[in-house]
Write an enzyme that holds these catalytic residues in place. Sequence first.
Site, PDB file in Angstrom:
ATOM      1  N   LYS A  65       9.978 -10.070  -5.456  1.00  7.44           N
ATOM      2  CA  LYS A  65       9.680  -8.775  -4.826  1.00  7.44           C
ATOM      3  C   LYS A  65      10.911  -8.057  -4.281  1.00  7.44           C
ATOM      4  CE  LYS A  65       4.934  -9.616  -3.318  1.00  7.44           C
ATOM      5  NZ  LYS A  65       3.989  -9.452  -2.204  1.00  7.44           N
ATOM      6  N   ASP A 101       1.073  -3.536  -0.993  1.00 10.62           N
ATOM      7  CA  ASP A 101       0.590  -4.469   0.033  1.00 10.62           C
ATOM      8  C   ASP A 101       0.307  -3.720   1.341  1.00 10.62           C
ATOM      9  OD1 ASP A 101       0.799  -6.706  -1.606  1.00 10.62           O
ATOM     10  OD2 ASP A 101       2.888  -7.070  -1.027  1.00 10.62           O
TER      11      ASP A 101
END
Length: 269
Positions: A65, A101
């Site tokens: 990420k 997210d």
Amino acid sequence: MDVFGLLGNPVGHSLSPPMHDAAYEELGLEARYVTFEPEPSEIEDAIDGAEALGITGLNVTIPFKQDVLDCVEADDLATRIGAVNTIDFTGEGAPTGHNTDAVGALRALRDHGVTVDGARAVVVGAGGAGRAVAFGLADAGATVEIANRTASKARDLADEVPGATGHGLEADTLADLLADADVLVNATSVGMEEDETPVPAAALHSDLAVLDAVYRPLETRLLRDAAAAGATTVDGAWMLLYQGVEAFELWTGREAPVDAMNAALRDRL
Ligand code: ATR
């Protein structure tokens, strides 16, 4: 045929393939969602290759990420969070990077009737998940208190998040912070391996909405304690669901079939 996928290592236990495949099936889309496990040294080549092959969109998970941030045109939120979990190849120029997210946590809360704008929120955890949730809540108008076992990490993150304050994870600190809070999010891994909670049950109350980012197991000790205290509870599958819903909508421009995606997810948890 549109191809979507997940970059991570390992990705064997990911719930994203069944969740996205359920969406394609529900809407009758000719699409597939596949998993890829590149070596960390190959991540840039993997993204270039995906673009060359005409892949439509990729999710990104551990351990990539942060690395992916430098390989795409990251949007403002992903840049501030310092992590990309969704790559969109549908634009004209370079692939763009996003972090769903953060919005996933917001949508999970809103779906359960929680007003985030103006809320007093306590985020426990200052790792990757904590960063995403803290920036997301602050952007949505909440006042954010960050509590973390390593207090210096909470204070460092709070310096970056508008209006936030950082704290340690001591029981009396948590009790003080939660006494007049509206929202609590567990963004630590506590509750995953052992039946433990990062927050003493005595600090919970019925005016709280509690979101636990942990989804294995779904019923964490924190959520059981929260339910016993009369709080609104939101399990981690909702956050997982809505980060996927956001990614789907970003890639396709269509409203996601949330119920079908949720059913596919919960079937497997
Ligand atoms: P993620 O990307 O899932 O957020 P991470 O970046 O490794 O994972 O962060 C893990 C978080 O869980 C951190 O906030 C960590 O606290 P520290 O910064 O003090 O390490 C927290 N955490 C992990 N185990 C914990 C424990 N037993 N008690 C309290 N907090 C814990």
